[in-house]
Write a protein that holds these residues in place. Structure first.
Motif, PDB file in Angstrom:
ATOM      1  N   LYS A 167     -25.754 102.932 -20.278  1.00  0.00           N
ATOM      2  CA  LYS A 167     -24.963 102.114 -21.184  1.00  0.00           C
ATOM      3  C   LYS A 167     -24.878 100.673 -20.692  1.00  0.00           C
ATOM      4  N   PRO A 170     -20.285 100.057 -22.179  1.00  0.00           N
ATOM      5  CA  PRO A 170     -19.718 101.224 -22.863  1.00  0.00           C
ATOM      6  C   PRO A 170     -18.322 101.015 -23.436  1.00  0.00           C
ATOM      7  N   PRO A 174     -20.504 101.232 -27.233  1.00  0.00           N
ATOM      8  CA  PRO A 174     -21.082 102.408 -26.565  1.00  0.00           C
ATOM      9  C   PRO A 174     -22.530 102.695 -26.929  1.00  0.00           C
TER      10      PRO A 174
END
Length: 273
Positions: A167, A170, A174
């Protein structure tokens, strides 16, 4: 949803090309001012403005775009200058390169009305004026500058879906991954060098400098995307608006352009001196 998204994209592209190639200079300035005003309305939702303030900001930002565009000479068919706008573009560049990275790291909110108005002005008005200025230089350079961002967005989406594991941010968005960002960089490098070679253009500063500029361009476009994602998340909104079926709002479509186009316009002005 996919059908609506594709149809909207086609209509937007056809409308953009028609406006870019057939409208007179004053007409294109008016279109960009309208887009700025519509985006200002959505900005008001992200900032939590009450309806009267949203309306006032919408008219004020659109009017500012028109007035500054006229003052810079963009309503004239022969206009290609815009030196008057260098301080505005420089302020925009400073905001995106210095303030926004810290903003994303600390996840500041648009809790202050005056700050929200100032930031909204820096995000939207220079972008609209950059569109006017770049089109005055030439329709194809303007479309190429926009295409770099579109290529980055599309490549990031597909690379992220195919290879995304790590990621990128995030807590902000996300769905974005480092693999998607790398895919965007590779696609932009291929696109940028391909266009330059196809046109037989010399590489400004050499191949390495050109590659560095394209990588930086991609990075700044991702920052613009992340910044709007943060504001939407803080405002509890999935999209900035609903005016574009399948796409959300105006800001959802120009988020990466807000961070990149004013810098491109600034670079074009400085290189022309």
């Amino acid at each position: 949803m996919l059908r609506a998204r594709v149809l909207t994209a086609i209509v937007l592209l056809v409308g953009l090309l028609a406006a870019v190639f057939y409208l007179p200079a004053a007409g294109w300035l008016a279109v960009c001012a309208l887009v700025c005003a519509a985006a200002a309305w959505e900005w008001g939702a992200l900032a939590g403005f009450a309806r009267p303030l949203r309306i006032a900001a919408t008219f004020a930002f659109g009017a500012a775009c028109l007035m500054l565009g006229h003052a810079a000479g963009f309503a004239s068919p022969a206009a290609s200058g815009g030196a008057l706008l260098v301080p505005l573009y420089a302020a925009s560049a400073a905001f995106w390169l210095l303030a926004v990275p810290a903003w994303l790291a600390r996840k500041w909110a648009l809790s202050n009305t005056v700050l929200a108005l100032l930031v909204g002005f820096l995000v939207l008005v220079p972008t609209a004026l950059a569109l006017v200025q770049l089109r005055a230089i030439g329709p194809w350079p303007m479309l190429a500058a926009m295409a770099v961002v579109w290529v980055a967005d599309i490549a990031a989406y597909f690379a992220g879906r195919a290879f995304g594991r790590n990621k990128l941010a995030p807590s902000i968005s996300p769905g974005k991954t480092w693999e998607g960002a790398i895919g965007a960089v590779l696609a932009v490098l291929s696109f940028g060098f391909g266009i330059l070679l196809w046109q037989g253009a010399s590489l400004p500063g050499g191949a390495l400098a050109t590659a560095a500029a394209l990588v930086a361009w991609t990075g700044v476009s991702i920052i613009g995307d992340l910044y709007e994602s943060l504001l939407k998340r803080q405002a509890g909104l999935k999209d900035s608006g609903s005016i574009l079926p399948g796409h959300g709002g105006i800001l959802d479509r120009i988020d990466s352009l807000t961070s990149t186009l004013p810098m491109v316009a600034l670079g074009a002005l400085l290189l022309a001196r």
